[in-house]
Design a protein around this motif. Structure first.
Motif, PDB file in Angstrom:
ATOM      1  N   ALA A 109      -5.969   1.003  -5.044  1.00  0.00           N
ATOM      2  CA  ALA A 109      -5.404   2.145  -5.706  1.00  0.00           C
ATOM      3  C   ALA A 109      -5.954   3.451  -5.361  1.00  0.00           C
ATOM      4  O   ALA A 109      -5.381   4.424  -5.272  1.00  0.00           O
ATOM      5  N   ALA A 110      -6.981   3.246  -4.740  1.00  0.00           N
ATOM      6  CA  ALA A 110      -7.407   4.782  -3.749  1.00  0.00           C
ATOM      7  C   ALA A 110      -6.614   4.969  -2.933  1.00  0.00           C
ATOM      8  O   ALA A 110      -6.313   5.985  -2.759  1.00  0.00           O
ATOM      9  N   TYR A 111      -6.263   3.936  -2.219  1.00  0.00           N
ATOM     10  CA  TYR A 111      -5.254   4.134  -0.917  1.00  0.00           C
ATOM     11  C   TYR A 111      -4.117   4.823  -1.372  1.00  0.00           C
ATOM     12  O   TYR A 111      -3.677   5.795  -0.960  1.00  0.00           O
ATOM     13  N   ALA A 112      -3.612   4.415  -2.535  1.00  0.00           N
ATOM     14  CA  ALA A 112      -2.352   4.907  -2.933  1.00  0.00           C
ATOM     15  C   ALA A 112      -2.370   6.105  -3.371  1.00  0.00           C
ATOM     16  O   ALA A 112      -1.346   6.907  -3.363  1.00  0.00           O
ATOM     17  N   LEU A 113      -3.279   6.896  -3.846  1.00  0.00           N
ATOM     18  CA  LEU A 113      -3.844   7.897  -4.340  1.00  0.00           C
ATOM     19  C   LEU A 113      -3.859   9.120  -2.957  1.00  0.00           C
ATOM     20  O   LEU A 113      -3.959  10.304  -3.260  1.00  0.00           O
ATOM     21  N   GLY A 114      -3.938   8.591  -1.876  1.00  0.00           N
ATOM     22  CA  GLY A 114      -3.931   9.274  -0.712  1.00  0.00           C
ATOM     23  C   GLY A 114      -5.090  10.356  -0.748  1.00  0.00           C
ATOM     24  O   GLY A 114      -6.368  10.021  -0.596  1.00  0.00           O
ATOM     25  N   LEU A 133       0.800  -1.358  -0.128  1.00  0.00           N
ATOM     26  CA  LEU A 133       0.054   0.182  -0.152  1.00  0.00           C
ATOM     27  C   LEU A 133       0.842   1.271   0.011  1.00  0.00           C
ATOM     28  O   LEU A 133       0.972   2.026   1.026  1.00  0.00           O
ATOM     29  N   VAL A 134       1.531   1.551  -1.235  1.00  0.00           N
ATOM     30  CA  VAL A 134       2.203   2.602  -1.434  1.00  0.00           C
ATOM     31  C   VAL A 134       1.669   3.572  -2.851  1.00  0.00           C
ATOM     32  O   VAL A 134       1.417   2.931  -3.499  1.00  0.00           O
ATOM     33  N   ASP A 135       2.058   4.747  -2.876  1.00  0.00           N
ATOM     34  CA  ASP A 135       2.151   5.369  -4.088  1.00  0.00           C
ATOM     35  C   ASP A 135       3.188   4.922  -4.889  1.00  0.00           C
ATOM     36  O   ASP A 135       4.533   5.258  -4.398  1.00  0.00           O
ATOM     37  N   ALA A 136       3.214   4.027  -5.888  1.00  0.00           N
ATOM     38  CA  ALA A 136       4.285   3.595  -6.725  1.00  0.00           C
ATOM     39  C   ALA A 136       5.016   4.587  -7.265  1.00  0.00           C
ATOM     40  O   ALA A 136       6.294   4.109  -7.749  1.00  0.00           O
ATOM     41  N   ARG A 137       4.751   5.813  -7.455  1.00  0.00           N
ATOM     42  CA  ARG A 137       5.586   6.815  -8.032  1.00  0.00           C
ATOM     43  C   ARG A 137       6.639   7.196  -7.086  1.00  0.00           C
ATOM     44  O   ARG A 137       7.631   7.679  -7.461  1.00  0.00           O
ATOM     45  N   THR A 138       6.380   6.991  -5.746  1.00  0.00           N
ATOM     46  CA  THR A 138       7.322   7.693  -4.761  1.00  0.00           C
ATOM     47  C   THR A 138       7.658   6.328  -3.738  1.00  0.00           C
ATOM     48  O   THR A 138       8.817   6.656  -3.182  1.00  0.00           O
ATOM     49  N   GLY A 139       7.135   5.430  -3.682  1.00  0.00           N
ATOM     50  CA  GLY A 139       7.387   4.359  -2.739  1.00  0.00           C
ATOM     51  C   GLY A 139       6.921   4.763  -1.403  1.00  0.00           C
ATOM     52  O   GLY A 139       7.373   3.930  -0.487  1.00  0.00           O
ATOM     53  N   GLU A 140       6.474   5.806  -1.212  1.00  0.00           N
ATOM     54  CA  GLU A 140       6.046   6.437   0.159  1.00  0.00           C
ATOM     55  C   GLU A 140       4.391   5.816   0.459  1.00  0.00           C
ATOM     56  O   GLU A 140       3.438   5.855  -0.505  1.00  0.00           O
ATOM     57  N   ARG A 141       4.201   5.506   1.591  1.00  0.00           N
ATOM     58  CA  ARG A 141       2.685   5.198   1.909  1.00  0.00           C
ATOM     59  C   ARG A 141       2.229   6.631   2.302  1.00  0.00           C
ATOM     60  O   ARG A 141       2.630   7.260   3.080  1.00  0.00           O
ATOM     61  N   PRO A 142       1.048   6.767   1.545  1.00  0.00           N
ATOM     62  CA  PRO A 142       0.163   8.037   1.967  1.00  0.00           C
ATOM     63  C   PRO A 142      -0.138   8.322   3.448  1.00  0.00           C
ATOM     64  O   PRO A 142      -0.531   7.415   4.128  1.00  0.00           O
ATOM     65  N   ALA A 143       0.035   9.692   3.845  1.00  0.00           N
ATOM     66  CA  ALA A 143      -0.082   9.644   5.232  1.00  0.00           C
ATOM     67  C   ALA A 143      -1.598  10.259   5.536  1.00  0.00           C
ATOM     68  O   ALA A 143      -2.079  10.155   6.686  1.00  0.00           O
ATOM     69  N   VAL A 144      -2.386  10.804   4.604  1.00  0.00           N
ATOM     70  CA  VAL A 144      -3.739  11.256   5.086  1.00  0.00           C
ATOM     71  C   VAL A 144      -4.941  10.386   5.053  1.00  0.00           C
ATOM     72  O   VAL A 144      -5.818  10.830   5.474  1.00  0.00           O
ATOM     73  N   VAL A 145      -4.688   9.229   4.379  1.00  0.00           N
ATOM     74  CA  VAL A 145      -5.576   8.246   4.342  1.00  0.00           C
ATOM     75  C   VAL A 145      -5.406   6.982   5.213  1.00  0.00           C
ATOM     76  O   VAL A 145      -4.367   6.461   5.231  1.00  0.00           O
TER      77      VAL A 145
END
Length: 258
Positions: free
Chosen positions: A220-225, A189-201
């Motif tokens: 996908a929605a989780y990754a979009l933060g 569960l990361v944004d594949a563009r950054t490798g980071e886990r979204p913090a806001v969701v």
């Protein structure tokens, strides 16, 4: 026909590193036909594990990750899963991907964001052949449900801050429910563009006709933060519940057709 008070027969097995549970009610619950359908569903899940597991050295995915097998030479099921992944990657502008960055900066195949929903959806085909029988097949909380004879199944959605508490209960008659969050598992569960886990969701739940796409869209929605709810609201035939990191929630309901 089943009734609201008709007993439910339950079965549980561990496959793919997850508790796989089945609830049956109606004509076939504990008879040989139910036994055969359950065995077929488990066999389908075990086959998916043999192909896609990132934890098994003998899986197809592990062979690809070691460079011993080219993706182009993989079996048809691998290409089916990768096609789903490519469609989700395009829809999210790259936030969702099964090629995830590692700590050394290289990318590795991790189809976890597709495989669980895809495998359970396929396994449920064995249960759909049980005449006059309702079922709910769940893998680690993601599920395919049918209630054509009796009342809708009532599915609880956990609070990501306190899994012992429910934040919603939804009736599901003939649909799939998937939740993505980090309360239990969530290495993919990361944004594949950054490798980071979204913090806001904190968590995303999606209800759709297919568990393949309910699971993919939740991930996908989780990754979009911060764009999770906006994006889900544009996905045809999806109902979504986004739980934000501050505990607030947003519900989305998209049209059944474009």
């Amino acid at each position: 026909m089943t009734t609201a008070t008709e007993p439910v027969a339950r079965r549980v097995e561990h496959v793919m590193g997850l508790p796989i549970s089945l609830a049956l009610r109606g004509r076939h619950t504990t008879d040989p036909l139910a036994d055969a359908a359950w065995a077929a569903a488990l066999a389908a899940l075990r086959e998916a594990d043999r192909m896609f597991s990132t934890y098994r050295d003998d899986s197809v995915v592990s062979a690809i990750r070691r460079g011993e097998l080219a993706v182009a030479d993989g079996p048809a099921d691998l290409h089916e899963v990768l096609d789903v992944a490519r469609r989700a990657e395009r829809a999210t502008g790259g936030a969702f991907s099964v090629w995830l960055p590692g700590p050394d900066g290289t990318t590795a195949l991790d189809p976890s964001g597709v495989v669980k929903g895809w495998a359970v959806e396929r396994a449920a085909a064995a249960l759909r052949g049980l005449d006059g029988t309702d079922f709910c097949l769940s893998a680690g909380g993601d599920m395919v449900c049918r209630a054509s004879c009796g009342p809708a199944w009532r599915i609880g959605i956990e609070d990501p801050r306190d899994p012992a508490r429910l934040i919603a209960v939804v009736p599901v008659a003939d649909a799939a429910v998937a939740t993505s969050g980090v309360a239990h598992r969530g290495g993919h569960l990361v944004d594949a563009r950054t490798g980071e886990r979204p913090a806001v969701v904190a968590q995303v739940t999606v209800i759709a006709t297919s568990l393949t796409w309910a699971d993919v869209d939740a991930t996908a929605a989780y990754a979009l933060g911060g764009r999770a709810a906006q994006w889900l609201g544009q996905r045809v035939g999806r109902t979504g519940l986004v739980v934000w990191a501050d505990g607030t929630t947003t519900t989305t309901q998209s049209p059944d057709r474009p």
